[in-house]
Structure formats: C-alpha cells, structure tokens
Design an enzyme around this catalytic site. Sequence first.
Site, PDB file in Angstrom:
ATOM      1  N   GLY A  45      -0.517 -19.311   7.850  1.00  0.00           N
ATOM      2  CA  GLY A  45      -0.916 -18.714   6.576  1.00  0.00           C
ATOM      3  C   GLY A  45      -1.180 -19.671   5.431  1.00  0.00           C
ATOM      4  O   GLY A  45      -1.971 -19.372   4.541  1.00  0.00           O
ATOM      5  N   ASP A 103       8.408 -13.254   1.913  1.00  0.00           N
ATOM      6  CA  ASP A 103       8.560 -11.792   1.976  1.00  0.00           C
ATOM      7  C   ASP A 103      10.054 -11.494   2.075  1.00  0.00           C
ATOM      8  O   ASP A 103      10.750 -11.427   1.073  1.00  0.00           O
ATOM      9  CB  ASP A 103       7.735 -11.298   3.167  1.00  0.00           C
ATOM     10  N   LYS A 131       7.395 -11.821  -2.817  1.00  0.00           N
ATOM     11  CA  LYS A 131       7.618 -10.385  -3.056  1.00  0.00           C
ATOM     12  C   LYS A 131       9.105 -10.222  -3.370  1.00  0.00           C
ATOM     13  O   LYS A 131       9.912 -10.030  -2.453  1.00  0.00           O
ATOM     14  CB  LYS A 131       7.288  -9.585  -1.798  1.00  0.00           C
ATOM     15  N   PHE A 152       1.324  -4.991   1.158  1.00  0.00           N
ATOM     16  CA  PHE A 152       0.701  -5.940   2.071  1.00  0.00           C
ATOM     17  C   PHE A 152      -0.577  -6.538   1.465  1.00  0.00           C
ATOM     18  O   PHE A 152      -1.396  -5.823   0.894  1.00  0.00           O
ATOM     19  CB  PHE A 152       0.383  -5.251   3.394  1.00  0.00           C
ATOM     20  N   ASP A 159      -3.194 -13.123   6.744  1.00  0.00           N
ATOM     21  CA  ASP A 159      -3.907 -12.294   7.718  1.00  0.00           C
ATOM     22  C   ASP A 159      -3.307 -10.904   7.887  1.00  0.00           C
ATOM     23  O   ASP A 159      -2.143 -10.663   7.560  1.00  0.00           O
ATOM     24  CB  ASP A 159      -3.873 -12.959   9.081  1.00  0.00           C
TER      25      ASP A 159
HETATM   26  P1  IMP Z   1       9.290 -13.602   5.751  1.00  0.00           P
HETATM   27  O1  IMP Z   1       9.885 -14.396   6.869  1.00  0.00           O
HETATM   28  O2  IMP Z   1       9.636 -12.131   5.867  1.00  0.00           O
HETATM   29  O3  IMP Z   1       9.600 -14.135   4.376  1.00  0.00           O
HETATM   30  O4  IMP Z   1       7.736 -13.598   5.948  1.00  0.00           O
HETATM   31  C1  IMP Z   1       6.990 -14.732   5.791  1.00  0.00           C
HETATM   32  C2  IMP Z   1       5.711 -14.693   6.609  1.00  0.00           C
HETATM   33  O5  IMP Z   1       5.278 -13.357   6.898  1.00  0.00           O
HETATM   34  C3  IMP Z   1       4.603 -15.302   5.807  1.00  0.00           C
HETATM   35  O6  IMP Z   1       4.515 -16.678   6.038  1.00  0.00           O
HETATM   36  C4  IMP Z   1       3.382 -14.560   6.303  1.00  0.00           C
HETATM   37  O7  IMP Z   1       2.878 -15.181   7.445  1.00  0.00           O
HETATM   38  C5  IMP Z   1       3.896 -13.191   6.686  1.00  0.00           C
HETATM   39  N1  IMP Z   1       3.695 -12.204   5.610  1.00  0.00           N
HETATM   40  C6  IMP Z   1       4.621 -11.658   4.790  1.00  0.00           C
HETATM   41  N2  IMP Z   1       4.086 -10.767   3.928  1.00  0.00           N
HETATM   42  C7  IMP Z   1       2.754 -10.767   4.198  1.00  0.00           C
HETATM   43  C8  IMP Z   1       1.619 -10.055   3.620  1.00  0.00           C
HETATM   44  O8  IMP Z   1       1.717  -9.240   2.675  1.00  0.00           O
HETATM   45  N3  IMP Z   1       0.414 -10.348   4.175  1.00  0.00           N
HETATM   46  C9  IMP Z   1       0.236 -11.218   5.196  1.00  0.00           C
HETATM   47  N4  IMP Z   1       1.260 -11.897   5.744  1.00  0.00           N
HETATM   48  C10 IMP Z   1       2.503 -11.669   5.261  1.00  0.00           C
END
Ligand code: IMP
Length: 175
Positions: A45, A103, A131, A152, A159
């Site tokens: 990403g 996230d 977020k 999202f 993506d």
């Molecule tokens: P976390 O481990 O839950 O903090 O998520 C991190 C990863 O989830 C990011 O590096 C993204 O690849 C993916 N991600 C989280 N939220 C989104 C979103 O709204 N759109 C696209 N990818 C997301």
Amino acid sequence: MKVKDKEFISYLSEGEIQNKIKGLANQINKDYKETKPLFIAILNGSFMFASDLLKEINLDCEISFMKLSSYEEMNSTGTVRELIGLTENVFKRNVIIIEDIVDTGNTMKNVLEQFKDRGVKSVEVVSLLIKPEAVVNDIEIKYIGFEIPNKFVVGYGLDYDGFGRNTKAIYQLKS
Ligand code: IMP
C-alpha cells in the site's frame, strides 16, 4: 469511481495529498538533520506515498521495504502475514517506517515488535492516513498525514481486493 463491484466518491485530491506530504517531509527533514535515517516502507500500500515522500527528503538516507498482509477485501483479518521480512541491518540506525494507513494498528504493532532487541537508535512511524476510531493497539505514530473516519478508502496505493491503487487521489466508499 467504480472499483470491482463498489462505488467510491472523491475524498482527498492530488493537491491535498502532495501538500500534506511536503509538510511531513519538512518536519522529518528538521527532526533528522545531521542523521542518516533508514526508511522502511511497508508494501504494497505505501509504494506511492514512499516514492513521493522520499522525493521531498533532503537528508542522506536509505530506503528498504517489508511486505506484510493483513487485509482481505475490506476487513482486517487480525493476523499479520509477513511476505518479505526485514533483511536490513538496523543496529544503531534511526529507522522511519512508512505506512499508507493505520487502521486497527495490528500491522504497525507487529512491525514495531520486530525492531525490539535489534539495537536500533530510534524507530518512528510516518503514516499518510490513520482511522483513530478503528485503532485498538497502543502504538505511537509520530507523523500523521490525515485523520480519517472509519470508512474504507482506495487510491494512491491503497486497494480494494488488489484493485484501485493506480490513482493520484484518494476515494471513499459510497455509503
Ligand atoms: P491494520 O493492521 O488494521 O492497521 O491495517 C493496516 C493495513 O490494512 C494497511 O496497510 C492497508 O493495507 C489495509 N487497510 C486498512 N484500512 C484500509 C482502507 O480503508 N483501504 C485500503 N486498505 C486498508
């Protein structure tokens, strides 16, 4: 904009993103003056963000990559899979991790744990998006581009099930 089966609306323009990146880079340039930081971008990403950020960094620096995956379609799976691990020697280095979005914070927590016991001088995170309502882990993100609602988003590297990364702006899921 349509990505696969979902409709997305404009959220952050190219100009807003690029301005924010310049601001983040200015801060990093000041904070890391006289040091030679090692940037580690988290694939997939962050590839666009890392590329634009590094163009604004005026320090002697290096960049390397780690590849992790935790998302399936639009949901965090809770488990972080490591696809390309940390190969760099980070002993006594000032490390700056580049992430596209925080996230739940599971990915960042997992990444930060890997730097424990490796003798780094410092480790900080720069994330283009966060977020705050979704973060469940106690992690510190020093440099944040935009705080966004728990919806999202796609584009500019982010993506939906592999698609929608190739845009200059960021789009939000139409509700
Ligand atoms: P976390 O481990 O839950 O903090 O998520 C991190 C990863 O989830 C990011 O590096 C993204 O690849 C993916 N991600 C989280 N939220 C989104 C979103 O709204 N759109 C696209 N990818 C997301």
